[in-house]
Structures are given as structure tokens and as C-alpha cells.
Design a protein around this motif. Structure first.
Motif, mmCIF file in Angstrom:
data_model
loop_
_atom_site.group_PDB
_atom_site.id
_atom_site.type_symbol
_atom_site.label_atom_id
_atom_site.label_comp_id
_atom_site.label_asym_id
_atom_site.label_seq_id
_atom_site.Cartn_x
_atom_site.Cartn_y
_atom_site.Cartn_z
ATOM 1 N N SER A 46 -7.095 0.666 -13.016
ATOM 2 C CA SER A 46 -6.455 -0.179 -14.037
ATOM 3 C C SER A 46 -7.478 -1.144 -14.604
ATOM 4 O O SER A 46 -8.436 -1.513 -13.916
ATOM 5 C CB SER A 46 -5.248 -0.928 -13.467
ATOM 6 N N PRO A 47 -7.269 -1.577 -15.858
ATOM 7 C CA PRO A 47 -8.219 -2.513 -16.457
ATOM 8 C C PRO A 47 -8.316 -3.814 -15.659
ATOM 9 O O PRO A 47 -9.387 -4.404 -15.570
ATOM 10 C CB PRO A 47 -7.635 -2.771 -17.860
ATOM 11 N N SER A 48 -7.208 -4.252 -15.057
ATOM 12 C CA SER A 48 -7.252 -5.536 -14.348
ATOM 13 C C SER A 48 -7.787 -5.400 -12.926
ATOM 14 O O SER A 48 -8.496 -6.270 -12.447
ATOM 15 C CB SER A 48 -5.858 -6.166 -14.303
ATOM 16 N N ALA A 49 -7.481 -4.301 -12.238
ATOM 17 C CA ALA A 49 -7.844 -4.196 -10.814
ATOM 18 C C ALA A 49 -8.988 -3.226 -10.554
ATOM 19 O O ALA A 49 -9.494 -3.162 -9.437
ATOM 20 C CB ALA A 49 -6.615 -3.786 -10.004
ATOM 21 N N THR A 240 -0.015 -3.326 -5.975
ATOM 22 C CA THR A 240 0.175 -3.674 -4.559
ATOM 23 C C THR A 240 0.441 -2.426 -3.712
ATOM 24 O O THR A 240 -0.096 -2.290 -2.610
ATOM 25 C CB THR A 240 1.341 -4.681 -4.423
ATOM 26 N N LEU A 241 1.221 -1.506 -4.251
ATOM 27 C CA LEU A 241 1.495 -0.274 -3.499
ATOM 28 C C LEU A 241 0.247 0.604 -3.438
ATOM 29 O O LEU A 241 -0.027 1.248 -2.422
ATOM 30 C CB LEU A 241 2.664 0.490 -4.128
ATOM 31 N N MET A 242 -0.530 0.624 -4.528
ATOM 32 C CA MET A 242 -1.757 1.430 -4.523
ATOM 33 C C MET A 242 -2.775 0.873 -3.519
ATOM 34 O O MET A 242 -3.535 1.632 -2.919
ATOM 35 C CB MET A 242 -2.383 1.484 -5.921
ATOM 36 N N HIS A 243 -2.783 -0.430 -3.320
ATOM 37 C CA HIS A 243 -3.714 -1.035 -2.362
ATOM 38 C C HIS A 243 -3.292 -0.782 -0.912
ATOM 39 O O HIS A 243 -4.087 -0.960 0.008
ATOM 40 C CB HIS A 243 -3.797 -2.552 -2.574
#
Ligand SMILES: O=C(O)c1ccccc1NCC(=O)[C@H](O)[C@H](O)COP(=O)(O)O
Length: 279
Positions: A46-49, A240-243
């Protein structure tokens, strides 16, 4: 849009339409009545993470964990350059989710009904439609196409002006047989930061009669409780779920927190309505 034009060159709209109208219907979106649900998101970047793929062995394993964790739907990014997505990811996700009766949703910057048909061809049961990107007639075309294909739509707003547009478009669709959720995305698109406060500021401007979805920045059980308190029935949770290394467990905990909070709120409302004590 290069991706769209390349796809059209490979298969005409007419050919794609006859292919998708021959398919069996997709899994239906089922929300827990008067309770709380989560749309879990699969995004590898994602652009943010930045990179979000480190804790996952692949799209299939991730979406299976989401379904077993209780997700009402799984949002799958198909945009390649900023989100590392693809239509193949959507197909893989939909194939895993179909026997579990959970719809996959295409998450992308959709501008043309052709892309809704592509989503259905990949097995999806829903699509994201971003109000900000489209004029009213184009939003209506995308909603019409999704309704004809028995797909649900997450109609996404970013601010009060988007919500006003959503109101106006939806007011003309009362007689339609369709499933639409209205989402408010609290991400600031310029700074890429999330401002959960916007979910509270704009809740009263959400079109009534639709499930309201809190999008972006839900990272903890407390955030879940907060969005329930504000009045959202669904949260869309991605980063959060991807992390998480155990997304099934985390999703289950988030759902339980949201549902417990909904029940507590309801009991309180009943006590107040019946004149009982409320300490
Ligand atoms: O996720 C991003 O960085 C992003 C940047 C610019 C535009 C949109 C973006 N995300 C799209 C989304 O709507 C989120 O993926 C979705 O709401 C889940 O949010 P989160 O749980 O915060 O990942």
C-alpha cells in the motif's frame, strides 16, 4: 486507462457479458442482523504502509484465514502499481472463498462497467465504487451492472460532498433489487494518514437504510469498539490484518469485541427505553 483498454482489446464487452451472465450466482453477502461484521482486506502493498506481504504465504492462505476468522466478505486489491494487486489474486481468492460461502470483493479504481464484469468473471461477489472518482451517471451505470450480476457494492465516500452525492444517487434507486453498503473512508488522500475522528464527524450524514462501513485505520480492539459506539455496522480492515501472523485469531477477536459492544449498547438502549436503571 491502459489496463481497461488492453482488457477490452483482448475480449469485447459483449463477449465478456455473455460469459458472466452464464455463471452461477456468486456467494451472497450475509451480515449478522443488528450486529457487527468485518470485511477483511488482502493487499500485498500500500502507498501508506509499503510492503505488506512479509507475514503471508500467499493470497489463498490469507483469504482462507479471513473466512475462517468470520469475515463477511474479503476485499482483494486488483490495482497493480500502488497495491501490488491483480485479477489473478481475485480469482484465487474467489475460488477459495466460494465453498465457504464468503464473497470476494474487487477493490480497485473502477470507472467502467466492463471492470465490474471482469470482477464477476474472476468470481467476485462484490465491487468497490468510489464516489469521488465518478460522475453521477457513471456511478449509476456501475451500480446497475453490479445489480444485474447479483453483486453487492461498497459505495465509498471520503467527505460530506461525496456523501451528498451518494444520497442523491441512492434516492433514485429505492425500487432496485440490490445490495449496497455505504462506506466512509477516513484516510486523507493527500497525506495518506488516517483520521478516525472523521468517522464520528460524518456519521449523521451517512444515507440512512444502508449498512455503514468504517474504512481505514481500524487497528485495535479499542478501534473496533469505537466504530461500533459511533454507529457503524461494518469495518473494513486491511493493514492490521496483513501485518498479523495469525489473522484468523485477530479477526475473531475483533469480531467478538465489536459484537460484544453492540450487545452492550442494545441492552443499555432497552434498559433506557423501559425505564430501567442505567448506572
Ligand atoms: O492503503 C493505503 O495506503 C491507501 C492509500 C491511498 C488511497 C487508498 C488507500 N487504501 C485504500 C483503502 O481504502 C484501505 O485499503 C482500506 O480502507 C483498509 O484500510 P487499512 O485497514 O487502514 O489498511
Amino acid at each position: 486507462m491502459a489496463r481497461l483498454e488492453q482488457a477490452r482489446a483482448r475480449e469485447s464487452e459483449q463477449a465478456l457479458w455473455s460469459r458472466v451472465t452464464d455463471l452461477p450466482p456468486p456467494p451472497k453477502l450475509k451480515l449478522c442482523p443488528e450486529s457487527f461484521d468485518i470485511i477483511a482486506e488482502c493487499k500485498l502493498h500500500s502507498p501508506s504502509a509499503g510492503d505488506l506481504s512479509a507475514n503471508t504465504t500467499g493470497v489463498e492462505a490469507r483469504v482462507q484465514a479471513y473466512a475462517h476468522g468470520g469475515a463477511c466478505a474479503v476485499s482483494v486489491l486488483t490495482e497493480p502499481s500502488r497495491f501490488g494487486g491483480s485479477l489473478d489474486h481475485l480469482s484465487q481468492a474467489a475460488a477459495i472463498l466460494a465453498p465457504l460461502h464468503v464473497p470476494a470483493m474487487r477493490k480497485d479504481f473502477l470507472v467502467d462497467p466492463y471492470q465490474v464484469m471482469e470482477a464477476r468473471a474472476a468470481g467476485a461477489g462484490g465491487v468497490l465504487v468510489i464516489v469521488r472518482m465518478l460522475d453521477r451517471s457513471r456511478i449509476t451505470e456501475l451500480l446497475d451492472c453490479a445489480a444485474m450480476l447479483k453483486m453487492f457494492v461498497l459505495l465509498e465516500a471520503f467527505d460530506a460532498m461525496d456523501l451528498q452525492t451518494a444520497h442523491e444517487v441512492l434516492a433514485l434507486r429505492k425500487a432496485h433489487d440490490e445490495r449496497i453498503l455505504v462506506g466512509l473512508n477516513c484516510r486523507d488522500l493527500e497525506k495518506l494518514t488516517v483520521e478516525l475522528g472523521r468517522l464520528a464527524e460524518l456519521i449523521d450524514q451517512m444515507p440512512p437504510g444502508y449498512a455503514h462501513v468504517a474504512e481505514s485505520g481500524v487497528t485495535s480492539l479499542d478501534d473496533v469498539r469505537t466504530v461500533v459506539d459511533i454507529g457503524y455496522q461494518v469495518a473494513l480492515v486491511g493493514t492490521t490484518l496483513m501485518h498479523s501472523q495469525n489473522p484468523r485469531k485477530l479477526l475473531g477477536e475483533m469480531l467478538a469485541a465489536g459484537r460484544e459492544r453492540t450487545m452492550a449498547m442494545r441492552s443499555r438502549q432497552i434498559r433506557l427505553a423501559t425505564g430501567g436503571d442505567d448506572e
